[in-house]
Every structure is written in structure tokens, then in C-alpha cells.
Scaffold this motif. Structure first.
Motif, PDB file in Angstrom:
ATOM      1  N   TYR A  12       0.891  -1.164   0.000  1.00 21.21           N
ATOM      2  CA  TYR A  12       0.000   0.000   0.000  1.00 21.21           C
ATOM      3  C   TYR A  12       0.924   1.207   0.000  1.00 21.21           C
ATOM      4  CZ  TYR A  12      -3.694  -3.266   1.289  1.00 21.21           C
ATOM      5  OH  TYR A  12      -4.588  -4.307   1.299  1.00 21.21           O
ATOM      6  N   ALA A  17       2.920  -5.016   2.392  1.00 21.04           N
ATOM      7  CA  ALA A  17       2.014  -5.840   3.209  1.00 21.04           C
ATOM      8  C   ALA A  17       2.221  -7.327   2.948  1.00 21.04           C
ATOM      9  CB  ALA A  17       0.568  -5.452   2.937  1.00 21.04           C
ATOM     10  N   ARG A  36      -4.137 -14.478  11.649  1.00 17.42           N
ATOM     11  CA  ARG A  36      -4.674 -13.468  12.568  1.00 17.42           C
ATOM     12  C   ARG A  36      -4.986 -12.175  11.813  1.00 17.42           C
ATOM     13  NH1 ARG A  36      -0.105 -15.119  15.411  1.00 17.42           N
ATOM     14  NH2 ARG A  36      -0.514 -16.393  17.256  1.00 17.42           N
ATOM     15  N   ASN A  37      -5.634 -11.247  12.505  1.00 20.25           N
ATOM     16  CA  ASN A  37      -5.933  -9.931  11.925  1.00 20.25           C
ATOM     17  C   ASN A  37      -4.662  -9.268  11.417  1.00 20.25           C
ATOM     18  OD1 ASN A  37      -8.554 -10.245  12.653  1.00 20.25           O
ATOM     19  ND2 ASN A  37      -8.510  -8.787  14.341  1.00 20.25           N
ATOM     20  N   GLY A  38      -4.770  -8.692  10.238  1.00 20.64           N
ATOM     21  CA  GLY A  38      -3.664  -7.893   9.709  1.00 20.64           C
ATOM     22  C   GLY A  38      -2.538  -8.707   9.094  1.00 20.64           C
ATOM     23  N   MET A  39      -2.710 -10.018   8.949  1.00 20.16           N
ATOM     24  CA  MET A  39      -1.625 -10.858   8.430  1.00 20.16           C
ATOM     25  C   MET A  39      -1.567 -10.874   6.903  1.00 20.16           C
ATOM     26  SD  MET A  39       0.168 -11.758  10.826  1.00 20.16           S
ATOM     27  CE  MET A  39       0.143 -11.751  12.610  1.00 20.16           C
ATOM     28  N   GLY A  40      -2.636 -10.376   6.260  1.00 20.85           N
ATOM     29  CA  GLY A  40      -2.564 -10.209   4.813  1.00 20.85           C
ATOM     30  C   GLY A  40      -3.599 -10.966   3.995  1.00 20.85           C
ATOM     31  N   LYS A  41      -4.653 -11.438   4.630  1.00 20.01           N
ATOM     32  CA  LYS A  41      -5.646 -12.236   3.889  1.00 20.01           C
ATOM     33  C   LYS A  41      -6.364 -11.387   2.839  1.00 20.01           C
ATOM     34  CE  LYS A  41      -7.731 -13.286   7.755  1.00 20.01           C
ATOM     35  NZ  LYS A  41      -6.876 -12.545   8.721  1.00 20.01           N
ATOM     36  N   THR A  42      -6.882 -10.242   3.281  1.00 22.33           N
ATOM     37  CA  THR A  42      -7.601  -9.381   2.325  1.00 22.33           C
ATOM     38  C   THR A  42      -6.658  -8.867   1.242  1.00 22.33           C
ATOM     39  OG1 THR A  42      -9.248  -8.730   3.967  1.00 22.33           O
ATOM     40  CG2 THR A  42      -8.919  -7.224   2.118  1.00 22.33           C
ATOM     41  N   THR A  43      -5.454  -8.524   1.640  1.00 22.70           N
ATOM     42  CA  THR A  43      -4.491  -8.020   0.654  1.00 22.70           C
ATOM     43  C   THR A  43      -4.172  -9.106  -0.379  1.00 22.70           C
ATOM     44  OG1 THR A  43      -3.566  -6.616   2.394  1.00 22.70           O
ATOM     45  CG2 THR A  43      -2.257  -6.873   0.395  1.00 22.70           C
ATOM     46  N   GLU A  84     -15.059  -8.348   1.306  1.00 22.36           N
ATOM     47  CA  GLU A  84     -15.357  -7.959   2.676  1.00 22.36           C
ATOM     48  C   GLU A  84     -16.284  -6.741   2.610  1.00 22.36           C
ATOM     49  OE1 GLU A  84     -11.747  -6.914   4.693  1.00 22.36           O
ATOM     50  OE2 GLU A  84     -12.501  -7.636   6.615  1.00 22.36           O
ATOM     51  N   GLU A 155     -14.174 -13.114   4.392  1.00 24.17           N
ATOM     52  CA  GLU A 155     -15.056 -13.050   5.567  1.00 24.17           C
ATOM     53  C   GLU A 155     -16.474 -13.478   5.183  1.00 24.17           C
ATOM     54  OE1 GLU A 155     -13.825 -12.855   8.363  1.00 24.17           O
ATOM     55  OE2 GLU A 155     -12.010 -11.633   8.244  1.00 24.17           O
ATOM     56  N   LYS A 187     -13.476 -16.101  10.259  1.00 24.30           N
ATOM     57  CA  LYS A 187     -12.837 -16.124  11.575  1.00 24.30           C
ATOM     58  C   LYS A 187     -13.281 -17.309  12.437  1.00 24.30           C
ATOM     59  CE  LYS A 187     -11.336 -11.441  12.011  1.00 24.30           C
ATOM     60  NZ  LYS A 187     -11.863 -10.862  10.738  1.00 24.30           N
TER      61      LYS A 187
HETATM   62  P1  ATP Z   1      -8.191  -8.660   8.860  1.00 28.33           P
HETATM   63  O1  ATP Z   1      -8.617  -9.997   9.316  1.00 28.33           O
HETATM   64  O2  ATP Z   1      -7.992  -7.706   9.979  1.00 28.33           O
HETATM   65  O3  ATP Z   1      -8.993  -8.108   7.713  1.00 28.33           O
HETATM   66  P2  ATP Z   1      -6.103  -9.423   6.980  1.00 28.33           P
HETATM   67  O4  ATP Z   1      -5.367 -10.679   7.269  1.00 28.33           O
HETATM   68  O5  ATP Z   1      -7.127  -9.439   5.933  1.00 28.33           O
HETATM   69  O6  ATP Z   1      -6.684  -8.867   8.338  1.00 28.33           O
HETATM   70  P3  ATP Z   1      -4.956  -7.231   5.555  1.00 28.33           P
HETATM   71  O7  ATP Z   1      -6.191  -6.391   5.645  1.00 28.33           O
HETATM   72  O8  ATP Z   1      -4.630  -7.842   4.260  1.00 28.33           O
HETATM   73  O9  ATP Z   1      -4.984  -8.358   6.648  1.00 28.33           O
HETATM   74  O10 ATP Z   1      -3.737  -6.336   6.040  1.00 28.33           O
HETATM   75  C1  ATP Z   1      -2.376  -6.718   5.857  1.00 28.33           C
HETATM   76  C2  ATP Z   1      -1.475  -5.548   6.225  1.00 28.33           C
HETATM   77  O11 ATP Z   1      -1.682  -4.477   5.316  1.00 28.33           O
HETATM   78  C3  ATP Z   1      -1.733  -4.973   7.609  1.00 28.33           C
HETATM   79  O12 ATP Z   1      -0.494  -4.612   8.165  1.00 28.33           O
HETATM   80  C4  ATP Z   1      -2.581  -3.755   7.332  1.00 28.33           C
HETATM   81  O13 ATP Z   1      -2.375  -2.791   8.327  1.00 28.33           O
HETATM   82  C5  ATP Z   1      -2.057  -3.298   5.996  1.00 28.33           C
HETATM   83  N1  ATP Z   1      -3.113  -2.620   5.233  1.00 28.33           N
HETATM   84  C6  ATP Z   1      -4.312  -3.135   4.895  1.00 28.33           C
HETATM   85  N2  ATP Z   1      -5.039  -2.258   4.176  1.00 28.33           N
HETATM   86  C7  ATP Z   1      -4.274  -1.151   4.052  1.00 28.33           C
HETATM   87  C8  ATP Z   1      -4.451   0.108   3.424  1.00 28.33           C
HETATM   88  N3  ATP Z   1      -5.560   0.401   2.743  1.00 28.33           N
HETATM   89  N4  ATP Z   1      -3.433   0.995   3.529  1.00 28.33           N
HETATM   90  C9  ATP Z   1      -2.293   0.706   4.194  1.00 28.33           C
HETATM   91  N5  ATP Z   1      -2.075  -0.483   4.807  1.00 28.33           N
HETATM   92  C10 ATP Z   1      -3.039  -1.394   4.743  1.00 28.33           C
END
Ligand code: ATP
Length: 227
Positions: A12, A17, A36-43, A84, A155, A187
Motif C-alpha cells: 500500500y 504488506a 490473525r488480523n492484519g496478516m494479509g488475507k484481504t491483501t 469484505e 469473511e 474467523k
Molecule cells: P483482517 O482480518 O484484519 O482483515 P487481513 O489478514 O485481511 O486482516 P490485511 O487487511 O490484508 O490483513 O492487512 C495486511 C497488512 O496491510 C496490515 O499490516 C494492514 O495494516 C495493511 N493494510 C491493509 N489495508 C491497508 C491500506 N488500505 N493501507 C495501508 N495499509 C493497509
């Protein structure tokens, strides 16, 4: 191999990420993408669909490299995304949301209505007036109307009431039984694992573990998924 994701990296802006994610979905398989949250699934999901294109690594769908293909092309090539937050068109009726997504193929309004009778009952209602669970059904129906080879759910049941969650999981099981390939994030492990053939766990933007649900021991769950 239907989906073959190899060593993708994504950022990003200046903030990286993903640092190397590998995952594969075979034809007809359901794969749980975990972490876990923030590990990169959505990315990872956004990178696969080229909504946030990977800056390194490769994504192949049935052998076709998706590099440089805009996300509408990715959809046309066969990836149906349930994002999501669902993102239905709030001011279109249920059936209009579905028809807007339609592409020629096996899926029709009737078939979506069979899968989700609640949508049939609400076909003329504006999407904004649906419950969260109904909107999720609509988001799934909309993805199916594109006649995907691979359905990706980010999700699948987050924030939904227990009864509706069960309806969503039942639909996912049915789609899998019909041969659809699925990549799913959720989750609630106790609901996710029974539908999954394989699991991929992300940690700090890397794929850290993969295996079958049976191989995902309590220790591994604790290490990678515990809070
Ligand atoms: P969650 O379960 O919380 O959705 P996730 O596993 O899907 O978590 P991501 O949303 O892919 O995780 O986030 C991965 C990393 O990228 C995290 O460090 C997050 O802070 C960062 N991140 C996600 N979206 C953005 C964004 N729009 N801008 C900057 N950083 C981002």
C-alpha cells in the motif's frame, strides 16, 4: 491447478504488506485462507483479483497469467469475488443487483433464487433494506451470476446472526458439492474447517503453513491463529 499463486508481494504505497505468499486451489477444492488480523488475507485476495496488483510474483488461473489484466478481466476469466463488506448496489433492487452481474453460463436468477430462497422473497426490495445476512447472500449470488470457476469469499459470515451463518455455510457446501472451487476466509474456525479441503495460513504477509484441516493441530492453531 485452477489457481496458482506464487511468491506474490504487494504494497500500500510505500508500505509493504505481502512478502511472499504461495497458495494453490485445485479444481473442485475448497481452500481456507487463514491468519490473525492484519496478516494479509484481504491483501492477498485483492492481489489475486488485481484490485491491488502484486508487485512481484505471479497469479495464474487455469494456466493464464493474470499479470496486467484489469480486475473486470479477471472476473471475466472466472474469478467471482464476494468482498469484505459485501458492496451490493444499495439503491438497486435485489434482482437488479443480480442481473447487473450476469454473464452467459450456467447461473441464472432462478438458480440463485433456488440457492437462497430469501432472496427470491425479497427480489424487488432495495439492497439497502436487506439484513446483513441477506446482503451477504446477495453478494454471493452476484458473484455466482458471473459464472465463476473460482469463488472467493473474504469473511464469509462476519457479523452475521447464527441462523444466517448456517444458511451461508450450507450454500457454500452445496456449491462445493456441485464442483465449484472456493477460496474462503472466515474467523470462525469451527465452521470454516469442516468445509475446507486444505488450509493456508498467513503470518506477517507470508504463507507460513499449509496442510489439511486434520493436520492443523491445536498447537499449530495456537501458534498461528491464537490471540
Ligand atoms: P483482517 O482480518 O484484519 O482483515 P487481513 O489478514 O485481511 O486482516 P490485511 O487487511 O490484508 O490483513 O492487512 C495486511 C497488512 O496491510 C496490515 O499490516 C494492514 O495494516 C495493511 N493494510 C491493509 N489495508 C491497508 C491500506 N488500505 N493501507 C495501508 N495499509 C493497509
Amino acid at each position: 491447478m485452477l489457481l496458482d499463486v506464487s511468491r506474490i508481494e504487494a504494497s500500500y504505497g510505500a508500505s509493504q504488506a505481502l512478502f511472499g505468499v504461495d497458495l494453490a486451489v485445485e479444481e473442485g477444492q475448497a481452500v481456507a485462507l487463514m491468519g490473525r488480523n492484519g496478516m494479509g488475507k484481504t491483501t492477498t485476495i485483492r492481489a489475486i483479483c488485481n484490485l491491488n496488483p502484486p508487485r512481484a510474483g505471479s497469479v495464474r488461473l487455469a494456466g493464464t497469467d493474470l499479470k496486467g489484466k484489469p480486475s473486470h478481466r479477471v472476473a471475466k476469466l472466472g474469478i467471482g469475488l464476494v468482498p469484505e463488506g459485501r458492496r451490493c448496489f444499495p439503491n438497486l433492487a435485489v434482482h437488479e443487483n443480480l442481473v447487473a452481474a450476469a454473464r452467459p453460463g450456467a447461473w441464472s436468477l432462478e438458480r440463485v433464487n433456488d440457492l437462497f430462497p430469501r432472496l427470491a422473497e425479497r427480489h424487488a426490495q432495495m439492497a439497502r433494506s436487506l439484513s446483513g445476512g441477506e446482503q451477504q447472500m446477495l453478494a454471493i449470488g452476484r458473484a455466482l451470476m458471473t459464472n465463476p470457476r473460482l469463488l472467493i469469499l473474504d469473511e464469509a459470515t462476519e457479523g452475521l446472526a447464527p441462523v444466517i451463518r448456517q444458511d451461508i455455510w450450507a450454500a457454500i457446501r452445496k456449491l462445493k458439492a456441485e464442483g465449484l472451487s472456493i477460496l474462503v476466509v472466515d474467523k470462525t474456525l469451527s465452521e470454516l474447517l469442516p468445509v475446507a479441503d486444505r488450509c493456508v495460513i498467513l503470518e506477517n504477509g507470508r504463507s507460513a503453513w499449509h496442510g489439511t484441516p486434520a493436520e492443523l493441530s491445536a498447537d499449530l492453531q495456537d501458534r498461528y491463529l491464537g490471540v
